[in-house]
Design a protein around this motif. Structure first.
Motif, PDB file in Angstrom:
ATOM      1  N   CYS A  49       0.840  -1.195   0.000  1.00  0.00           N
ATOM      2  CA  CYS A  49       0.000   0.000   0.000  1.00  0.00           C
ATOM      3  C   CYS A  49       0.879   1.249   0.000  1.00  0.00           C
ATOM      4  N   THR A  50       0.681   2.110  -0.982  1.00  0.00           N
ATOM      5  CA  THR A  50       1.515   3.296  -1.107  1.00  0.00           C
ATOM      6  C   THR A  50       0.713   4.481  -1.624  1.00  0.00           C
ATOM      7  N   TYR A  51       1.213   5.677  -1.344  1.00  0.00           N
ATOM      8  CA  TYR A  51       0.765   6.832  -2.102  1.00  0.00           C
ATOM      9  C   TYR A  51       1.598   6.819  -3.381  1.00  0.00           C
ATOM     10  N   PRO A  52       1.018   7.236  -4.536  1.00  0.00           N
ATOM     11  CA  PRO A  52       1.776   7.199  -5.791  1.00  0.00           C
ATOM     12  C   PRO A  52       3.137   7.881  -5.706  1.00  0.00           C
ATOM     13  N   LYS A  53       4.099   7.286  -6.365  1.00  0.00           N
ATOM     14  CA  LYS A  53       5.469   7.787  -6.465  1.00  0.00           C
ATOM     15  C   LYS A  53       6.222   7.680  -5.140  1.00  0.00           C
ATOM     16  N   SER A  54       5.912   6.652  -4.374  1.00  0.00           N
ATOM     17  CA  SER A  54       6.578   6.432  -3.089  1.00  0.00           C
ATOM     18  C   SER A  54       7.473   5.204  -3.098  1.00  0.00           C
TER      19      SER A  54
END
Length: 295
Positions: A49-54
């Protein structure tokens, strides 16, 4: 009076945006989000699970290698396991344990994730670097279902920062995402997730790979940790994704675009933000998350 979604489209976001439950959302995602909520989840699923570009591609490949027990690239692009983009039928073809990745907030995930006790790896990154990376990708990215052939964003850098702070940059509003994941331990008592920071991975990737392997209950040899770290360096990973992998789920890009892999560094935001922009970002960050900007 125009909505945030309408203002963003007028200023250069070349996707149809709508307001959904008070938040800006890509129109084509509405049905996919509903479907994602009820997707079947297996007991041994691993969710990234990530925020985009992480560091999503980076971490996804690492997790695959940990599960495989060796520094061998997964056959397919990570987009083949994108929870909110793939259909139930497509996800069902994946062999267990599936390593599914998502940019969704906890409340948007299938409820079975929590009561089945799936493994969840959550990766964060300095959001100022996320802004820069998102801008560089979206300003050059041509979505395969965009008949006009335009980049996803053709507005100014100044406007991009403002829209990011207001939650208008697709596919997910940053602060709502950060708030939910920060508070997940309170919302889901006794559910253990593995929190990883992009900056820690850049500082000592081997250490973080070992920590993720321990969390997954799949300890490996020290040599294997080093091999995985080397295989997942920016240049090696970029080569593998562009030259070695099945390209079925690869998005199209404009000529000259760096694609998903640009610099892969920390602190690049300092080359983009003005002092005023940085101060405004810090102010909004503190107001929304009730903490001083930590980077």
């Amino acid at each position: 009076m125009s909505t945030l979604a309408e203002n963003a489209m007028k200023a250069g976001v070349n996707m149809e945006l709508v307001m959904d439950d008070g938040k800006v959302q890509v129109a084509l995602m509405l049905d996919r989000l509903k479907n994602a909520k009820v997707l079947p989840i297996r007991d041994d699923d691993i969710l990234l699970c990530t925020y985009p570009k992480s560091g999503t591609h980076w971490t996804w490949e690492i997790l695959n290698m940990i599960v495989a027990g060796k520094a061998e690239y997964a056959k397919h692009w990570q987009n083949s396991t994108w929870l909110e983009y793939r259909t139930k039928e497509e996800l069902e073809t994946l062999a267990s344990p599936r390593i599914l990745h998502t940019h969704l907030r906890p409340s948007q995930l299938p409820e079975t994730v929590w009561y089945k006790g799936c493994k969840v790896v959550y990766v964060t990154r300095n959001p100022k670097d996320c802004v820069v990376s998102s801008y560089n990708q979206l300003s050059k990215q041509v979505w395969k279902d965009n008949p006009a052939g335009k980049a996803s964003y053709t507005g100014t850098w100044d406007d991009f920062i403002e829209f990011f702070l207001k939650g208008c940059i697709p596919p997910v509003p940053y602060f709502e995402h950060a708030i939910e994941w920060t508070n997940i331990s309170e919302a889901k008592k006794d559910f253990e997730i593995c929190r990883v920071h992009y900056e820690d991975m850049k500082q000592d990737c081997v250490r973080e790979i070992r920590r993720m392997a321990d969390y997954l209950g799949r300890p490996l040899s020290d040599k294997t940790y080093y091999d995985i770290s080397e295989a997942c360096s920016l240049m090696n990973l970029k080569h593998a994704n562009e030259k070695l992998k099945d390209q079925t789920y690869h998005f199209q890009w404009q000529d000259g675009a760096s694609g998903y892999f640009r610099k892969g560094i920390t602190g690049d935001w300092k080359n983009w933000f003005t002092v005023a922009q940085s101060e405004r970002f810090d102010k909004v960050y503190k107001e929304r998350l009730n903490e001083t900007f930590p980077y």
